[in-house]
Scaffold this active site. Structure first.
Site, PDB file in Angstrom:
ATOM      1  N   HIS A 135      55.184  56.340  18.518  1.00  0.00           N
ATOM      2  CA  HIS A 135      54.792  54.904  18.103  1.00  0.00           C
ATOM      3  C   HIS A 135      55.613  54.326  17.205  1.00  0.00           C
ATOM      4  CE1 HIS A 135      52.358  51.587  17.429  1.00  0.00           C
ATOM      5  NE2 HIS A 135      52.127  51.988  16.159  1.00  0.00           N
ATOM      6  N   HIS A 140      58.078  51.039  15.680  1.00  0.00           N
ATOM      7  CA  HIS A 140      58.080  50.345  14.649  1.00  0.00           C
ATOM      8  C   HIS A 140      59.538  50.203  13.809  1.00  0.00           C
ATOM      9  CE1 HIS A 140      53.926  49.031  13.838  1.00  0.00           C
ATOM     10  NE2 HIS A 140      53.715  50.184  14.052  1.00  0.00           N
ATOM     11  N   GLU A 183      52.300  44.639  15.570  1.00  0.00           N
ATOM     12  CA  GLU A 183      51.791  45.399  16.365  1.00  0.00           C
ATOM     13  C   GLU A 183      51.815  44.853  18.047  1.00  0.00           C
ATOM     14  OE1 GLU A 183      51.556  48.638  16.060  1.00  0.00           O
ATOM     15  OE2 GLU A 183      50.772  48.864  14.011  1.00  0.00           O
ATOM     16  N   SER A 202      55.594  50.984  22.708  1.00  0.00           N
ATOM     17  CA  SER A 202      55.391  52.069  22.687  1.00  0.00           C
ATOM     18  C   SER A 202      54.305  52.504  24.021  1.00  0.00           C
ATOM     19  CB  SER A 202      55.024  52.779  21.450  1.00  0.00           C
ATOM     20  OG  SER A 202      53.756  52.250  21.099  1.00  0.00           O
TER      21      SER A 202
HETATM   22 FE    FE Z   1      51.433  50.894  14.480  1.00  0.00          FE
END
Ligand code: FE
Ligand code: PHE
Length: 296
Positions: A135, A140, A183, A202
């Site tokens: 993730h 990110h 997010e 993700s």
């Molecule tokens: Fe995150």
């Protein structure tokens, strides 16, 4: 497979999932990754890349390539840092898991992005409640190569330190902004809607759902609207917010939020799935399959 020995487990209590917070910055123990760890990365990387071509924004896909991420093995933070540092001045630092809020903000404000060093187990390929290496790194890190997004993340960190000092309501407003942009954000492009949020890219299921399902709302980005909107932590989102570009995000978040927080304190909050008057609606969701409670 044996669990990674240094992995911090979350605690399952009668109140549900309780994350364990740690503050330590650790060197990525790259040599300790097992063949299974690399295989997990490889499986997830291949699967998501295939899915994300034409679904994630091009900046995201290009940045992964520029950074030298590939399906072959778990990347080394120090190698990524050479490319990332030269591009936007950001540095990846290894962490054991979730950080206390103020520590997290302080890292971001100083252009350090905390990356969980361990990767999920093979039986957690499709879902894991807490952030792991896949993730954090796959999701990110790529957009930190983009100068505008890189500045946004650092500004967010400074804004976090400030909101933390103002109080819990301000922090809640700011957290919602993070949730619905960093997010779970979508971006409008000449080719149609694309994903940029790390929580979406993700996840195989949410990569499809966020763009293609008839269930969720897709609504134009509006700062105060987002700050008033509850969200979901244990299901796909009921609403996604669409930016027109990273410049819009940067411009909208430039003003001092202090008076905004003060104003919002007197206003009601919106349920995650409710369309409001004044929304720019890309899609009004049909709500199919939604849980009726559980917004946070
Ligand atoms: Fe995150
Ligand atoms: N302008 C915000 C403030 O004054 C800081 C911020 C910038 C927050 C970018 C989020 C994103 O608090």
């Amino acid at each position: 497979m044996e669990a990674n020995p240094r992995r911090v487990e979350h605690q399952q209590t009668d109140k549900g999932y309780v994350p364990v917070y740690t503050t330590a910055v650790v060197e990525q123990p790259w040599d300790s990754y097992s063949a299974d760890d690399h295989a997990t990365w490889s499986t997830l990387y291949q699967r998501q890349r295939e899915l994300l071509v034409g679904r994630a924004c091009q900046e995201f896909l290009d940045a992964q390539d520029e950074m030298g991420m590939s399906e072959h093995m778990i990347p080394r933070f120090d190698q990524l840092n050479e490319v990332l540092g030269a591009a936007t001045g950001w540095t990846l630092v290894g962490v054991e898991g979730l950080l206390p809020e103020l520590d997290f903000f302080d890292h971001l404000a100083n252009r350090r992005f905390p990356v969980t060093w361990w990767i999920r187990r093979p039986d957690q390929i499709d879902y894991i409640a807490e952030p792991d290496l896949f993730h954090d790194l796959f999701g990110h890190v790529p957009l930190l190569m983009n100068p505008v997004f890189a500045d946004y993340m650092a500004a967010y960190g400074r804004g976090g330190v400030k909101a933390h000092a103002i109080g819990p309501e301000a922090l809640q407003n700011l957290t919602r902004l993070y949730w619905y942009t960093v997010e779970f954000g979508l971006i409008n492009t000449a080719d149609g809607l694309r994903i940029y949020g790390a929580g979406i890219v993700s996840s195989k299921g949410e990569s499809l759902y966020s763009l293609e399902s008839a269930a969720p709302n897709r609504i134009g980005f509006d700062l105060e609207r987002i700050m008033r909107t509850r969200y979901r932590i244990d299901t796909f989102q009921k609403s996604y917010f669409v930016i027109e570009g990273f410049d819009q995000l940067m411009a909208a978040t430039e003003p001092d939020f202090t008076p905004i927080y003060a104003r919002l304190a007197a206003q009601e909050h919106f349920p995650a799935g409710e369309v409001q008057d004044g929304d720019r609606v890309f899609q009004r969701g049909n709500g199919e399959g939604w849980a009726s409670d559980g917004d946070v």
